[in-house]
Design an enzyme around this catalytic site. Structure first.
Site, PDB file in Angstrom:
ATOM      1  N   TYR A 101       0.825  -0.758   0.082  1.00 49.90           N
ATOM      2  CA  TYR A 101      -0.035   0.159   0.019  1.00 49.90           C
ATOM      3  C   TYR A 101       0.425   1.052  -0.004  1.00 49.90           C
ATOM      4  O   TYR A 101       1.947   1.027   0.639  1.00 49.90           O
ATOM      5  CB  TYR A 101      -0.665   0.204   1.390  1.00 49.90           C
ATOM      6  CG  TYR A 101      -1.749   1.294   1.477  1.00 49.90           C
ATOM      7  CD1 TYR A 101      -3.249   1.667   0.868  1.00 49.90           C
ATOM      8  CD2 TYR A 101      -0.787   2.636   1.975  1.00 49.90           C
ATOM      9  CE1 TYR A 101      -3.568   2.189   1.005  1.00 49.90           C
ATOM     10  CE2 TYR A 101      -1.982   3.142   2.215  1.00 49.90           C
ATOM     11  CZ  TYR A 101      -3.050   3.559   1.823  1.00 49.90           C
ATOM     12  OH  TYR A 101      -3.773   4.871   1.215  1.00 49.90           O
ATOM     13  N   GLU A 189      -3.854   6.873  -4.129  1.00 50.01           N
ATOM     14  CA  GLU A 189      -3.095   6.007  -3.493  1.00 50.01           C
ATOM     15  C   GLU A 189      -3.352   5.049  -4.696  1.00 50.01           C
ATOM     16  O   GLU A 189      -3.679   5.259  -5.749  1.00 50.01           O
ATOM     17  CB  GLU A 189      -4.717   5.663  -2.708  1.00 50.01           C
ATOM     18  CG  GLU A 189      -4.965   4.651  -1.779  1.00 50.01           C
ATOM     19  CD  GLU A 189      -5.789   3.963  -0.733  1.00 50.01           C
ATOM     20  OE1 GLU A 189      -5.863   4.981   0.299  1.00 50.01           O
ATOM     21  OE2 GLU A 189      -6.560   3.934  -1.226  1.00 50.01           O
TER      22      GLU A 189
END
Ligand code: GDP
Ligand code: MN
Length: 382
Positions: A101, A189
């Site tokens: 992530y 993101e």
């Protein structure tokens, strides 16, 4: 403004981030041709302004053309978190060795951008954040300096001990910062950023939110807007000089002035109710605006009662009263409502309302309390 995955990937691509190259389609007729161009196997991915698509069944692997058709038919039209899927991305499927992530957003506490990174990426990142927050690296960024390459390398080495992968990831982090900064985003993101079985690093998902207040600087980005029904209402309201933000409570609020509109929501919440919206009808209201505002509120099926809270300053109470009477004549609604009216031309406003059989209170708390009771069907109306 939220972007869909394919749009965010296009922006990442502009900034040199390696992203999977898929094709967006909006009808099932285009599915097989798209899969042929991309090359089987593919992943059929719902395009919506919401995350958690995988868990909702909106991301499916297809190994054959028959599966492409089957999954596209199933995903197009599906509802994910209140968004109806109108497009799918036919993306090349990749073979994944690890999911990571990385994301940049605004840290509300420090009021600075923050880079977040974790070796435990993928669909359970919320769980990781809640249960094992130590697995997420938080790195504050000084906006005036940006994310410097040495910082990016330090973080990348914590995710990827092998040098080549770390250098590739560090390059992605710096480019992600440039994209975030260059587009005036509030979120950029990648989840997951994947390590493929051949050792290369690739972004297979992308999520971006752009700052609405900065969009006037980026007309090309504004053009990417895919307005949701709520946003369409908000945009139309803005053109008419109203500020409207839909929420999910039960009490429709119509207020003059942004400060009073916020205070109204606070009072409703404080007394145990839930506001259905923020609505500022502006400083100098004409009756037409009031009519439009009423229509906006009654068109929201969540609304159980309406609280009209007017503090007459430049706005004149008689104008609001006239608009209200006019709106009620035009609208076929049985929704209960409460009016609180005070300030400029109050007597005149009250007289107009009284002629139409409407009583107005002058106390905000009392008005809010009544609206909450009405929304609960307790009939403590005027
Ligand atoms: P999200 O659920 O909305 O975040 O959608 P993602 O694009 O992140 O996809 C969810 C999950 O599907 C990912 O975390 C991966 O595990 C999996 N996935 C997506 N694309 C591929 C792919 O090409 N190959 C494989 N093996 N898994 C994939
Ligand atoms: Mn994802």
């Amino acid at each position: 403004m939220k972007l869909e995955e394919f749009q965010a990937k296009a922006l990442y691509g502009r900034y040199g981030i390696p992203v999977s190259q898929g094709i967006v389609i909006s009808t099932i007729d285009d599915a097989v041709a798209a899969a042929e161009k991309v090359g089987l196997p593919v992943v059929v991915k719902a395009q919506v302004q919401a995350g958690g698509r995988g868990k909702a069944g909106g991301v499916k692997l297809a190994k054959t053309h028959a599966e492409v058709l089957e999954h596209t038919a199933c995903i197009l039209g599906m509802t994910i978190k209140d968004c109806v899927v109108e497009r799918v991305l036919i993306d090349p499927a990749v073979s994944i060795a690890g999911e990571y992530y990385v994301g940049i957003t605004v840290d509300r506490r420090t009021k600075k951008p923050v880079l977040m990174a974790s070796a435990s990426g993928g669909v359970d990142i919320e769980k990781v954040a809640a249960e094992t927050p130590e697995k997420i690296i938080f790195h504050p960024i000084r906006a005036e300096l940006g994310l410097r390459p040495f910082e990016a390398r330090q973080i990348a080495f914590r995710l990827f001990p092998a040098k080549e992968k770390a250098m590739a990831a560090a390059d992605i982090l710096v480019r992600l910062w440039r994209c975030y900064d260059g587009t005036d985003a509030t979120l950029a993101e990648i989840n997951p950023l994947v390590e493929l079985t051949d050792g290369s690093i690739l972004a297979i998902d992308a999520k971006m939110v752009l700052d609405d207040s900065a969009l006037f600087l980026h007309p090309d980005l504004e053009e990417m807007r895919i307005a949701t029904p709520d946003e369409e209402k908000e945009i139309e309201a803005r053109h008419l000089g109203l500020s409207y933000v839909r929420l999910d409570g039960e009490i429709g609020c119509m207020v003059n002035g942004a400060g009073l509109a916020m205070a109204t929501m606070d009072v409703i919440k404080h007394l145990g109710g839930t506001p259905a919206n923020f609505l500022d009808i502006g400083g100098s209201s004409n009756p037409d605006k009031v009519v439009y505002a009423m229509k906006l509120l009654v068109s929201d099926s969540n609304v159980k009662a309406i609280f009209i809270n007017v503090f007459g300053g430049i706005t004149r109470c008689d104008d609001v009263a006239r608009g209200l009477v006019c709106a009620l004549e035009q609208l076929d609604t049985h929704l209960p409502f409460v009016v609180r009216l005070t300030g400029t031309n109050e007597e005149e406003g009250r007289r107009i309302l009284a002629d139409a059989g409407i009583h107005a209170t002058s106390d905000m708390t009392e008005g809010a309390r009544r609206a909450i009771a009405l929304a609960r069907g307790e009939g403590a109306g005027a």
